[in-house]
Design an enzyme around this catalytic site. Structure first.
Site, PDB file in Angstrom:
ATOM      1  N   LYS A 112       0.821  -1.217   0.000  1.00  0.00           N
ATOM      2  CA  LYS A 112       0.000   0.000   0.000  1.00  0.00           C
ATOM      3  C   LYS A 112       0.852   1.263   0.000  1.00  0.00           C
ATOM      4  O   LYS A 112       0.470   2.264  -0.600  1.00  0.00           O
ATOM      5  CB  LYS A 112      -0.971   0.003   1.185  1.00  0.00           C
ATOM      6  CG  LYS A 112      -2.067  -1.033   1.023  1.00  0.00           C
ATOM      7  CD  LYS A 112      -3.304  -0.732   1.849  1.00  0.00           C
ATOM      8  CE  LYS A 112      -4.427  -1.696   1.432  1.00  0.00           C
ATOM      9  NZ  LYS A 112      -5.643  -1.558   2.191  1.00  0.00           N
ATOM     10  N   LYS A 195      -4.219  -8.473  -6.719  1.00  0.00           N
ATOM     11  CA  LYS A 195      -5.476  -8.716  -6.002  1.00  0.00           C
ATOM     12  C   LYS A 195      -6.599  -7.783  -6.484  1.00  0.00           C
ATOM     13  O   LYS A 195      -6.344  -6.599  -6.720  1.00  0.00           O
ATOM     14  CB  LYS A 195      -5.201  -8.476  -4.507  1.00  0.00           C
ATOM     15  CG  LYS A 195      -6.318  -8.827  -3.572  1.00  0.00           C
ATOM     16  CD  LYS A 195      -5.955  -8.461  -2.138  1.00  0.00           C
ATOM     17  CE  LYS A 195      -6.354  -7.042  -1.806  1.00  0.00           C
ATOM     18  NZ  LYS A 195      -6.711  -6.796  -0.403  1.00  0.00           N
ATOM     19  N   LYS A 198     -11.073  -2.864  -3.840  1.00  0.00           N
ATOM     20  CA  LYS A 198     -12.073  -1.811  -4.038  1.00  0.00           C
ATOM     21  C   LYS A 198     -11.440  -0.448  -4.218  1.00  0.00           C
ATOM     22  O   LYS A 198     -12.085   0.474  -4.715  1.00  0.00           O
ATOM     23  CB  LYS A 198     -13.110  -1.816  -2.913  1.00  0.00           C
ATOM     24  CG  LYS A 198     -12.598  -1.598  -1.507  1.00  0.00           C
ATOM     25  CD  LYS A 198     -13.766  -1.573  -0.517  1.00  0.00           C
ATOM     26  CE  LYS A 198     -13.641  -2.594   0.581  1.00  0.00           C
ATOM     27  NZ  LYS A 198     -12.443  -2.485   1.421  1.00  0.00           N
TER      28      LYS A 198
HETATM   29  N1  AQP Z   1      -9.293  -9.926  -3.852  1.00  0.00           N
HETATM   30  C1  AQP Z   1      -9.691 -10.543  -2.739  1.00  0.00           C
HETATM   31  N2  AQP Z   1      -9.887 -11.872  -2.711  1.00  0.00           N
HETATM   32  C2  AQP Z   1     -10.303 -12.506  -1.584  1.00  0.00           C
HETATM   33  N3  AQP Z   1     -10.556 -11.846  -0.420  1.00  0.00           N
HETATM   34  C3  AQP Z   1     -10.380 -10.523  -0.404  1.00  0.00           C
HETATM   35  N4  AQP Z   1     -10.538  -9.593   0.572  1.00  0.00           N
HETATM   36  C4  AQP Z   1     -10.215  -8.381   0.083  1.00  0.00           C
HETATM   37  N5  AQP Z   1      -9.845  -8.471  -1.214  1.00  0.00           N
HETATM   38  C5  AQP Z   1      -9.935  -9.795  -1.547  1.00  0.00           C
HETATM   39  C6  AQP Z   1     -11.015  -9.873   1.913  1.00  0.00           C
HETATM   40  O1  AQP Z   1     -12.120  -9.014   2.161  1.00  0.00           O
HETATM   41  C7  AQP Z   1     -12.163  -8.699   3.552  1.00  0.00           C
HETATM   42  C8  AQP Z   1     -12.360  -7.231   3.748  1.00  0.00           C
HETATM   43  O2  AQP Z   1     -11.251  -6.525   3.204  1.00  0.00           O
HETATM   44  P1  AQP Z   1     -10.924  -5.067   3.715  1.00  0.00           P
HETATM   45  O3  AQP Z   1     -11.954  -4.135   3.275  1.00  0.00           O
HETATM   46  O4  AQP Z   1     -10.713  -5.086   5.170  1.00  0.00           O
HETATM   47  O5  AQP Z   1      -9.569  -4.655   3.104  1.00  0.00           O
HETATM   48  P2  AQP Z   1      -8.617  -5.214   2.032  1.00  0.00           P
HETATM   49  O6  AQP Z   1      -8.219  -6.603   2.327  1.00  0.00           O
HETATM   50  O7  AQP Z   1      -7.521  -4.209   1.905  1.00  0.00           O
HETATM   51  O8  AQP Z   1      -9.573  -5.221   0.745  1.00  0.00           O
HETATM   52  P3  AQP Z   1      -9.545  -4.249  -0.462  1.00  0.00           P
HETATM   53  O9  AQP Z   1     -10.762  -4.514  -1.279  1.00  0.00           O
HETATM   54  O10 AQP Z   1      -8.240  -4.334  -1.164  1.00  0.00           O
HETATM   55  O11 AQP Z   1      -9.728  -2.855   0.254  1.00  0.00           O
HETATM   56  P4  AQP Z   1      -8.923  -1.513   0.077  1.00  0.00           P
HETATM   57  O12 AQP Z   1      -8.824  -1.331  -1.404  1.00  0.00           O
HETATM   58  O13 AQP Z   1      -9.790  -0.492   0.748  1.00  0.00           O
HETATM   59  O14 AQP Z   1      -7.612  -1.682   0.752  1.00  0.00           O
HETATM   60  C9  AQP Z   1     -10.855  -9.212   4.166  1.00  0.00           C
HETATM   61  O15 AQP Z   1     -11.133 -10.416   4.866  1.00  0.00           O
HETATM   62  C10 AQP Z   1      -9.991  -9.499   2.982  1.00  0.00           C
HETATM   63  O16 AQP Z   1      -9.100 -10.566   3.237  1.00  0.00           O
END
Ligand code: AQP
Length: 335
Positions: A112, A195, A198
């Site tokens: 990040k 990955k 969002k």
């Molecule tokens: N691509 C993915 N595949 C499987 N699981 C995923 N998770 C996130 N992306 C994937 C799981 O979703 C849960 C919530 O995630 P989060 O919002 O806490 O943050 P993150 O993991 O950082 O997800 P994002 O979508 O990438 O969010 P941003 O972009 O805001 O940082 C977690 O259980 C995660 O493992």
């Protein structure tokens, strides 16, 4: 009965990755005997700058989406993190337990922050300590997550062990992650090695859980693939990350095995496969998007649900956090 805790950041619209990797498991786990606590982690969200009005809207939208996916506030505790002060208080204690070296090894921070490490917030660096506090404030022992979070769970266990050792107690239990193997990491539609996320700048890289049928069809049509026809066995996809990812998504939303799907499309190009995938995705995702929009029309009801969840969450986290504060030597504060 064990306690399950998991959270999601209200940093945008949940993606198919969030749903297949975590949220659908949150829903399934409600059917078991364990107590489920699900949290909109807005304290985590502000580790990268969020416009305040947008954050408020996104928090409502994420609450609506969780309800639309099937989180039942009668069965599970659903609330927003900032409303329960135990999270921030325990996180501070954990900031003083975790070691710099442990946090420097966190790959998510490196991903990040990228080359910008001097400029990102200190909150982003200590994010895993807050995540450890989220879980340990409830003495939760099971955490359903995607595999991007496994390193953070290990760190939460290291913090608990160190706390217990430093203070000569056996207060924080060990945590076990619960990972759905097939969809532990759903990948970007534009790059099969990245990955699905969002906060990716490209909306084309992901399916949002509120995308309509046309948008889903257009994103799948444009999803990156390769020129080879589909093979008749999974092993042949080892070096084809985009094809493997689409197949994994197809299997997860249709309920069919990857082998069965491959048998149907072996030898053909991606055209017919993508049409069938779109159909399965739309059938699965569109009703969730519709229900999300319905829930969002009644913010008063969303506020009520979150308030009830907050009271239930605080009733669990407050005594545990107070005890942690007593263990480290703080005088008791107001009741
Ligand atoms: N691509 C993915 N595949 C499987 N699981 C995923 N998770 C996130 N992306 C994937 C799981 O979703 C849960 C919530 O995630 P989060 O919002 O806490 O943050 P993150 O993991 O950082 O997800 P994002 O979508 O990438 O969010 P941003 O972009 O805001 O940082 C977690 O259980 C995660 O493992």
């Amino acid at each position: 009965m064990a306690r399950i805790f998991s959270g999601i950041q209200p940093t945008g619209i949940a993606t198919l990755g969030n749903y297949l990797g975590a949220l659908r498991n949150w829903v399934a786990l409600q059917q078991g005997a364990d107590e489920c606590i699900y949290c909109l982690v807005d304290l985590h969200a502000i580790t990268t700058f969020q416009d305040p009005a947008t954050l408020r809207e996104q928090t409502y939208a994420m609450a609506a989406l969780l309800l639309a996916c099937g989180i039942d506030p009668e069965r599970s505790v659903l609330f927003h993190q900032s409303a329960v002060s135990a999270h921030a208080r325990l996180a501070w204690i954990f900031n003083c337990v975790a070691r710099m070296g442990w946090l420097k090894r966190m790959t998510q921070f490196k991903d990040k922050a990228g080359k910008n490490q001097e400029e990102v917030s200190t909150g982003l660096f200590v994010y895993p300590n807050l995540m450890a506090a989220d879980i340990h404030a409830y003495h939760a022992t099971k955490v359903p997550v995607g595999d991007d979070q496994l390193q953070h769970i290990e760190l939460a266990n290291d913090i608990a062990e160190r706390f217990n050792r430093d203070f000569g107690v056996n207060f924080f239990p060990r945590i076990e992650p619960i990972v759905l193997k097939e969809t532990a990491r759903v990948m970007s539609l534009r790059d099969g090695n990245k990955k699905m996320s969002k906060s990716d700048t490209s909306d084309q890289s992901r399916i949002n859980m509120t995308d309509d049928a046309d948008t889903i069809a257009q994103k799948i049509r444009k999803a990156k693939t390769d020129p080879e026809p589909l093979p008749d066995n999974l092993a042949a996809l080892a070096e084809r990350p985009e094809a493997r990812n689409l197949l994994g998504i197809f299997a997860a939303v249709s309920g069919e095995s990857q082998e069965t799907i491959l048998a149907r499309f072996a030898g053909s190009g991606f055209g017919p496969f993508k049409s069938a995938l779109t159909e399965a995705l739309v059938a699965h995702v569109e009703p969730i998007g519709q229900r999300t929009r319905d829930y969002l029309t009644d913010k008063a009801e969303l506020n009520r649900i979150l308030q009830v969840g907050t009271i239930k969450a605080a009733a669990i986290a407050e005594p545990i956090t107070k005890e942690a504060e007593r263990i480290v030597g703080f005088l008791p504060g107001a009741a």
